[in-house]
Design a protein around this motif. Sequence first.
Motif, PDB file in Angstrom:
ATOM      1  N   TYR A 218      -1.066   8.351  -9.133  1.00 38.27           N
ATOM      2  CA  TYR A 218      -0.382   7.324  -8.362  1.00 38.27           C
ATOM      3  C   TYR A 218      -1.121   5.992  -8.513  1.00 38.27           C
ATOM      4  CZ  TYR A 218       2.367  10.990  -6.140  1.00 38.27           C
ATOM      5  OH  TYR A 218       3.224  12.031  -5.910  1.00 38.27           O
ATOM      6  N   LEU A 219      -0.375   4.904  -8.389  1.00 39.58           N
ATOM      7  CA  LEU A 219      -0.976   3.589  -8.560  1.00 39.58           C
ATOM      8  C   LEU A 219      -2.090   3.325  -7.556  1.00 39.58           C
ATOM      9  CD1 LEU A 219       2.084   1.247  -9.300  1.00 39.58           C
ATOM     10  CD2 LEU A 219       0.451   2.243 -10.904  1.00 39.58           C
ATOM     11  N   ILE A 220      -1.985   3.905  -6.361  1.00 35.94           N
ATOM     12  CA  ILE A 220      -3.006   3.675  -5.345  1.00 35.94           C
ATOM     13  C   ILE A 220      -4.368   4.193  -5.778  1.00 35.94           C
ATOM     14  CG2 ILE A 220      -2.649   5.835  -4.096  1.00 35.94           C
ATOM     15  CD1 ILE A 220      -3.248   2.316  -2.576  1.00 35.94           C
TER      16      ILE A 220
ATOM     17  N   ILE B 111       4.175  -3.565  -8.431  1.00 33.31           N
ATOM     18  CA  ILE B 111       4.056  -2.146  -8.091  1.00 33.31           C
ATOM     19  C   ILE B 111       5.400  -1.440  -8.239  1.00 33.31           C
ATOM     20  CG2 ILE B 111       3.569  -0.517  -6.228  1.00 33.31           C
ATOM     21  CD1 ILE B 111       1.519  -2.538  -5.156  1.00 33.31           C
TER      22      ILE B 111
ATOM     23  N   ARG C 237       0.835  -1.212   0.000  1.00 30.32           N
ATOM     24  CA  ARG C 237       0.000   0.000   0.000  1.00 30.32           C
ATOM     25  C   ARG C 237       0.864   1.253   0.000  1.00 30.32           C
ATOM     26  NH1 ARG C 237      -3.745  -2.483   4.274  1.00 30.32           N
ATOM     27  NH2 ARG C 237      -5.577  -3.184   3.113  1.00 30.32           N
TER      28      ARG C 237
ATOM     29  N   ALA D  41       2.538   1.834  -3.316  1.00 33.92           N
ATOM     30  CA  ALA D  41       1.593   2.274  -4.347  1.00 33.92           C
ATOM     31  C   ALA D  41       1.266   3.758  -4.251  1.00 33.92           C
ATOM     32  CB  ALA D  41       0.302   1.458  -4.259  1.00 33.92           C
ATOM     33  N   THR D  42       1.512   4.359  -3.078  1.00 30.80           N
ATOM     34  CA  THR D  42       1.275   5.802  -2.939  1.00 30.80           C
ATOM     35  C   THR D  42       2.438   6.633  -3.462  1.00 30.80           C
ATOM     36  OG1 THR D  42       2.222   5.911  -0.705  1.00 30.80           O
ATOM     37  CG2 THR D  42      -0.133   5.386  -0.890  1.00 30.80           C
TER      38      THR D  42
ATOM     39  N   LEU E  75      -6.342  -1.926  -8.441  1.00 29.09           N
ATOM     40  CA  LEU E  75      -5.306  -2.202  -7.456  1.00 29.09           C
ATOM     41  C   LEU E  75      -5.875  -2.119  -6.044  1.00 29.09           C
ATOM     42  CD1 LEU E  75      -2.413  -2.789  -6.631  1.00 29.09           C
ATOM     43  CD2 LEU E  75      -1.923  -0.339  -6.795  1.00 29.09           C
TER      44      LEU E  75
END
Length: 389
Positions: free
Chosen positions: A274-276, A337, A262, A265-266, A281
Amino acid sequence: MDLRLTPSQLAFRDEVRAFIAARLPATMRERLRRGMRARMEDMAAWHQVLNERGWVAPHWPPEYGGAGLGIAERVILTDELYRACAPQPLITNIGMLGTVLLRYGTAAQKSYFLPKLLSMETIFCQGFSEPNAGSDLTSLKTRAVREGGHYVVDGQKIWTSHAHDANWMFALVRTGQGERKQDGISFLLIDLRSPGVSVRPIRTMDGYRTVNEVFFDGTRVPAENLVGEEGRGWDCARYLLNSERSSVANVGLCWERLSCARELATTVRQGKRYLIDDPSLRAELARLGAEIRALELTNWRFLLDPDIARTNPGFASVLKLKGSETMQALTTLIARIAGPAGLERHDLDTAVPDTMGAALWGYFFYRAATIFGGSSEVQKDILAKATLG
């Protein structure tokens, strides 16, 4: 069954957290947080810190140097160590051999070996698997022939973790034959500094040395190093393996790796976001969180209800199977990620990188999670027998 922590258990958890915060070196924590392995010198140093507090062997009785903690407190301690990215006590010394000696060892063996296991004056490795005798340990061919006051050992072990760091091995050897394949197997303690022992490294696909081949050529082992009865070593092995499989759920480590995913991902962008912020996801993170919680509750049920282990021998296999599969899923997700940064090559024995460049090491290492400690196929066989009879 009420799985909520009591006030005293919550207080113990706070005590553990405060101790780790005060004593765990930041560099040691960061190595593990970034996916690097714990070096043997780090494990030894932290082992000594825990031993000072009495927590290196939480399940051992106090008269043997353990903490004598209850099951709930032991689970809390293990999980908090994992969550804090602290090295665990050396499992081969404490959770494996120590546990076996407490049950099957002679008074002399306990007196001699248990203090050395606590201090890490002796470092044991596990000599079970052989070529063509991995998941089916009863097919092992390493022989030990009694000659007077010694056993003469000839044969080979393989996939032996940390044999290059260890100075002793607890090994399964064949001392005879019987009606069952398990008959005639003995549990022997072997000094790896003895003549006739050689250790050869195996470089795995992560590029590092963790496992080894170990060869015995006429190695003489004192007969007093036999644990339990001759030919009944399978009793020791089964006791050890059930203990290992019940601890391999690694719930605290799963929670820590999910937190790492987590957090990572930020910080990683895909395009402008951002991936978050990717809904798919977030859904994957939520699903893994639910699976870890289910694993955690199952682990508590197994540990707190002694009737479960007695009436359902497949319960430990559920923990081993699901725990190893969950760790594979988590390390795969972290590698995804991390992206290209996770492909960077780092010397895992030196400095801590300032990126998640070691993510790929964790991914490769945990490919073996569904093999060591009993392969997933073996666990499914056990579950099928326990379920269908």
